[in-house]
Design a protein around this motif. Structure first.
Motif, PDB file in Angstrom:
ATOM      1  N   ASN A   4       0.800  -1.223   0.000  1.00 24.86           N
ATOM      2  CA  ASN A   4       0.000   0.000   0.000  1.00 24.86           C
ATOM      3  C   ASN A   4       0.837   1.280   0.000  1.00 24.86           C
ATOM      4  OD1 ASN A   4      -2.712   0.893  -0.124  1.00 24.86           O
ATOM      5  ND2 ASN A   4      -2.649   1.488   2.040  1.00 24.86           N
ATOM      6  N   ASN A   5       2.031   1.226  -0.544  1.00 23.95           N
ATOM      7  CA  ASN A   5       2.930   2.377  -0.486  1.00 23.95           C
ATOM      8  C   ASN A   5       2.395   3.588  -1.235  1.00 23.95           C
ATOM      9  OD1 ASN A   5       4.548   0.651   0.946  1.00 23.95           O
ATOM     10  ND2 ASN A   5       5.939   0.233  -0.718  1.00 23.95           N
ATOM     11  N   LEU A   6       1.594   3.374  -2.265  1.00 20.82           N
ATOM     12  CA  LEU A   6       0.952   4.469  -2.995  1.00 20.82           C
ATOM     13  C   LEU A   6      -0.534   4.592  -2.642  1.00 20.82           C
ATOM     14  CD1 LEU A   6       2.545   4.053  -6.558  1.00 20.82           C
ATOM     15  CD2 LEU A   6       3.129   5.756  -4.818  1.00 20.82           C
ATOM     16  N   GLY A   7      -0.973   3.856  -1.626  1.00 19.76           N
ATOM     17  CA  GLY A   7      -2.382   3.888  -1.243  1.00 19.76           C
ATOM     18  C   GLY A   7      -3.290   3.196  -2.234  1.00 19.76           C
ATOM     19  N   LEU A   8      -2.738   2.256  -3.023  1.00 17.23           N
ATOM     20  CA  LEU A   8      -3.496   1.632  -4.110  1.00 17.23           C
ATOM     21  C   LEU A   8      -3.717   0.135  -3.909  1.00 17.23           C
ATOM     22  CD1 LEU A   8      -1.738   3.401  -7.135  1.00 17.23           C
ATOM     23  CD2 LEU A   8      -4.070   3.809  -6.321  1.00 17.23           C
ATOM     24  N   ALA A   9      -3.449  -0.371  -2.719  1.00 15.56           N
ATOM     25  CA  ALA A   9      -3.473  -1.821  -2.542  1.00 15.56           C
ATOM     26  C   ALA A   9      -4.832  -2.434  -2.846  1.00 15.56           C
ATOM     27  CB  ALA A   9      -3.025  -2.185  -1.134  1.00 15.56           C
ATOM     28  N   VAL A  10      -5.909  -1.863  -2.300  1.00 20.87           N
ATOM     29  CA  VAL A  10      -7.243  -2.417  -2.564  1.00 20.87           C
ATOM     30  C   VAL A  10      -7.609  -2.227  -4.029  1.00 20.87           C
ATOM     31  CG1 VAL A  10      -9.698  -2.220  -2.047  1.00 20.87           C
ATOM     32  CG2 VAL A  10      -8.045  -2.152  -0.184  1.00 20.87           C
ATOM     33  N   SER A  11      -7.362  -1.034  -4.546  1.00 19.17           N
ATOM     34  CA  SER A  11      -7.682  -0.752  -5.949  1.00 19.17           C
ATOM     35  C   SER A  11      -6.931  -1.692  -6.882  1.00 19.17           C
ATOM     36  CB  SER A  11      -7.335   0.703  -6.271  1.00 19.17           C
ATOM     37  OG  SER A  11      -7.538   0.976  -7.639  1.00 19.17           O
ATOM     38  N   ASN A  12      -5.635  -1.885  -6.622  1.00 17.47           N
ATOM     39  CA  ASN A  12      -4.857  -2.773  -7.482  1.00 17.47           C
ATOM     40  C   ASN A  12      -5.319  -4.217  -7.380  1.00 17.47           C
ATOM     41  OD1 ASN A  12      -3.303  -0.746  -8.561  1.00 17.47           O
ATOM     42  ND2 ASN A  12      -1.516  -1.123  -7.265  1.00 17.47           N
ATOM     43  N   SER A  13      -5.745  -4.620  -6.188  1.00 15.16           N
ATOM     44  CA  SER A  13      -6.237  -5.989  -6.023  1.00 15.16           C
ATOM     45  C   SER A  13      -7.525  -6.205  -6.827  1.00 15.16           C
ATOM     46  CB  SER A  13      -6.494  -6.282  -4.540  1.00 15.16           C
ATOM     47  OG  SER A  13      -5.286  -6.215  -3.808  1.00 15.16           O
ATOM     48  N   LEU A  14      -8.416  -5.225  -6.802  1.00  8.56           N
ATOM     49  CA  LEU A  14      -9.644  -5.324  -7.592  1.00  8.56           C
ATOM     50  C   LEU A  14      -9.338  -5.284  -9.084  1.00  8.56           C
ATOM     51  CD1 LEU A  14     -12.071  -3.042  -5.543  1.00  8.56           C
ATOM     52  CD2 LEU A  14     -11.911  -5.536  -5.527  1.00  8.56           C
ATOM     53  N   THR A  15      -8.369  -4.448  -9.473  1.00  7.45           N
ATOM     54  CA  THR A  15      -7.960  -4.395 -10.881  1.00  7.45           C
ATOM     55  C   THR A  15      -7.414  -5.746 -11.317  1.00  7.45           C
ATOM     56  OG1 THR A  15      -7.468  -2.033 -10.760  1.00  7.45           O
ATOM     57  CG2 THR A  15      -6.406  -3.270 -12.526  1.00  7.45           C
ATOM     58  N   ALA A  16      -6.630  -6.381 -10.438  1.00  8.20           N
ATOM     59  CA  ALA A  16      -6.072  -7.694 -10.753  1.00  8.20           C
ATOM     60  C   ALA A  16      -7.182  -8.714 -11.000  1.00  8.20           C
ATOM     61  CB  ALA A  16      -5.166  -8.164  -9.619  1.00  8.20           C
ATOM     62  N   ILE A  17      -8.212  -8.687 -10.164  1.00 14.37           N
ATOM     63  CA  ILE A  17      -9.334  -9.611 -10.339  1.00 14.37           C
ATOM     64  C   ILE A  17     -10.043  -9.349 -11.663  1.00 14.37           C
ATOM     65  CG2 ILE A  17     -11.609 -10.245  -9.431  1.00 14.37           C
ATOM     66  CD1 ILE A  17     -10.421  -9.721  -6.611  1.00 14.37           C
ATOM     67  N   GLU A  18     -10.266  -8.083 -11.968  1.00 11.32           N
ATOM     68  CA  GLU A  18     -10.925  -7.732 -13.235  1.00 11.32           C
ATOM     69  C   GLU A  18     -10.110  -8.198 -14.436  1.00 11.32           C
ATOM     70  OE1 GLU A  18     -11.402  -3.565 -12.806  1.00 11.32           O
ATOM     71  OE2 GLU A  18     -13.015  -3.737 -11.307  1.00 11.32           O
ATOM     72  N   ALA A  19      -8.773  -8.255 -14.271  1.00 13.86           N
ATOM     73  CA  ALA A  19      -7.900  -8.690 -15.363  1.00 13.86           C
ATOM     74  C   ALA A  19      -7.741 -10.202 -15.409  1.00 13.86           C
ATOM     75  CB  ALA A  19      -6.533  -8.026 -15.218  1.00 13.86           C
ATOM     76  N   GLY A  20      -8.279 -10.916 -14.402  1.00 14.23           N
ATOM     77  CA  GLY A  20      -8.263 -12.376 -14.458  1.00 14.23           C
ATOM     78  C   GLY A  20      -7.615 -13.085 -13.288  1.00 14.23           C
ATOM     79  N   ALA A  21      -7.083 -12.362 -12.302  1.00  9.88           N
ATOM     80  CA  ALA A  21      -6.484 -13.018 -11.140  1.00  9.88           C
ATOM     81  C   ALA A  21      -7.564 -13.630 -10.254  1.00  9.88           C
ATOM     82  CB  ALA A  21      -5.658 -12.022 -10.333  1.00  9.88           C
ATOM     83  N   THR A  22      -7.257 -14.774  -9.667  1.00  5.86           N
ATOM     84  CA  THR A  22      -8.205 -15.422  -8.754  1.00  5.86           C
ATOM     85  C   THR A  22      -7.584 -15.703  -7.387  1.00  5.86           C
ATOM     86  OG1 THR A  22      -7.627 -17.556  -9.767  1.00  5.86           O
ATOM     87  CG2 THR A  22      -9.641 -16.463 -10.541  1.00  5.86           C
ATOM     88  N   TYR A  23      -6.310 -15.417  -7.217  1.00  7.34           N
ATOM     89  CA  TYR A  23      -5.636 -15.540  -5.925  1.00  7.34           C
ATOM     90  C   TYR A  23      -5.167 -14.152  -5.503  1.00  7.34           C
ATOM     91  CZ  TYR A  23      -5.698 -20.622  -5.993  1.00  7.34           C
ATOM     92  OH  TYR A  23      -6.118 -21.931  -5.982  1.00  7.34           O
ATOM     93  N   ILE A  24      -5.621 -13.701  -4.329  1.00  5.87           N
ATOM     94  CA  ILE A  24      -5.344 -12.344  -3.861  1.00  5.87           C
ATOM     95  C   ILE A  24      -4.860 -12.400  -2.420  1.00  5.87           C
ATOM     96  CG2 ILE A  24      -6.329 -10.061  -3.405  1.00  5.87           C
ATOM     97  CD1 ILE A  24      -6.164 -10.648  -6.362  1.00  5.87           C
ATOM     98  N   ASP A  25      -3.869 -11.552  -2.092  1.00  7.33           N
ATOM     99  CA  ASP A  25      -3.254 -11.548  -0.770  1.00  7.33           C
ATOM    100  C   ASP A  25      -3.706 -10.372   0.084  1.00  7.33           C
ATOM    101  OD1 ASP A  25      -1.799 -13.583  -1.891  1.00  7.33           O
ATOM    102  OD2 ASP A  25       0.160 -12.772  -1.336  1.00  7.33           O
ATOM    103  N   GLY A  26      -3.700 -10.598   1.393  1.00 10.28           N
ATOM    104  CA  GLY A  26      -3.950  -9.520   2.343  1.00 10.28           C
ATOM    105  C   GLY A  26      -3.282  -9.806   3.666  1.00 10.28           C
ATOM    106  N   CYS A  27      -3.285  -8.816   4.565  1.00  9.00           N
ATOM    107  CA  CYS A  27      -2.838  -8.960   5.954  1.00  9.00           C
ATOM    108  C   CYS A  27      -3.864  -8.284   6.845  1.00  9.00           C
ATOM    109  CB  CYS A  27      -1.490  -8.265   6.180  1.00  9.00           C
ATOM    110  SG  CYS A  27      -0.030  -9.213   5.721  1.00  9.00           S
TER     111      CYS A  27
END
Length: 335
Positions: A196-219
């Protein structure tokens, strides 16, 4: 939309936040809470991977083998997962953690060095482990190079390949391009790990899913190196709002953060900023000032403040309708 599988790295990447000082009791408590919250894979160990406890990376009070054994004693459904960086961890270390209860491994290399993962990925598969290829610092290579390296990991036998934003430097357009290319060119599922260094972690994770990712990480609470990882509880909340199929339970993830992780971290002399209140306001879609009133009503009537807020959201309550809070709390108490 395919089902989303959630990996929580609180007890590995999140260990950076506590200088790698989680103990076996901490691990058991957090791992059990994460499994209860429906997390599919739970990653355990030193922040820099198996046997990362060194003068270079920072010492842990406990060996990875002790921590993994502790987690194994409480996990029955979630896959107990480890991270291995070739050159830090070895195949022999991997065999030891398998005996300690590990069910999955993420073999991590710099984004241009997938070649060094071949021995470890193949050995992991021979051991019967669910095996992930983890391309770190993916912002440093072109789409074409990331795809080339991912194909190598797939050819070695990886079950999933990750575009890993270790530096938290990727923009949504970068995530979309790289995940999209892997989705197009690989046969195995694709994953994304955001910081989240640019404050985009959630947004990037959702973008990844929209692009086809099905495994997503969190803490939990966004623990992790740098500005931290994507908060697991925020991921679950956004998955719910997006209508994605997943196994996570929002309330239980929030409780894991607030009631289990927070006391552990603060017991080590650190201040953990949890986001439960602001998360719940956004999830329910109600006026920000409702939280304190809902908490007071919850205490008065013996109900959960989150349920009050959710009902207010369903009723589309707005500022000026605070009197509804008591009505809702009373109704919930008498159901």
């Amino acid at each position: 939309m395919s089902k989303i599988f959630l990996t929580d790295t609180t007890l590995r990447d999140g260990s950076h936040t506590v200088s790698h000082q989680f103990n076996p009791d901490d691990v058991m408590k957090v791992a059990a809470a994460l499994e209860n919250a429906g997390v599919n894979l739970i990653e355990i160990g030193h922040g820099d991977g198996l046997t990362g406890s060194t003068i270079n990376y920072g010492f842990s009070k406990y060996s990875d083998f002790d921590l993994i054994s502790a987690a194994s004693s409480v996990l029955t459904k979630s896959k107990l997962t480890v991270l291995l960086i070739p050159g830090i961890g070895t195949v022999e270390d991997l065999e030891m953690v398998r005996k300690c209860g590990a069910k999955a491994v993420r073999v991590a290399t710099h984004v241009t060095e997938a070649d060094i993962s071949e021995q470890h990925i193949k050995a992991a598969k021979d051991m019967g482990l669910f095996t992930v290829g983890f391309l770190m610092m993916s912002h440093m290579a072109s789409v074409e190079r990331v795809t080339e390296e991912a194909l190598k990991m797939e050819s070695y036998g990886a079950d999933v390949v990750y575009v890993t934003d270790s530096g938290g430097a990727m923009l949504p357009k970068d995530v979309a391009a790289k995940i999209g290319s892997l989705k197009k060119n690989l046969k195995v599922p694709i994953g994304h790990h955001a910081h989240n260094n640019l404050g985009l972690a959630v947004s990037n994770s959702l973008t990844a899913i929209e692009a086809g990712a099905t495994y997503i990480d969190g803490c939990l609470s966004g623990l992790g190196a740098g500005a931290g990882n994507t908060p697991t509880e925020m991921l679950i909340a956004t998955f719910d709002k997006m209508g994605y199929e997943h196994d996570g339970n929002l309330y239980k993830a929030m409780d894991a953060s607030e009631d289990v992780l927070k006391p552990i971290v603060e017991g080590k002399g650190l201040k953990l900023k949890t986001n439960s209140n602001s998360l719940m306001i956004g999830y329910a879609g109600v006026y920000s000032s409702f939280m304190l009133h809902a908490q007071r009503a919850a205490a008065r009537f013996g109900v959960d403040a989150r349920d009050i807020l959710m009902e207010l959201g369903r009723r589309k309550a707005v500022g000026g309708q605070e009197d509804w809070i008591i009505d809702v709390a009373y109704e919930l108490a008498h159901k």
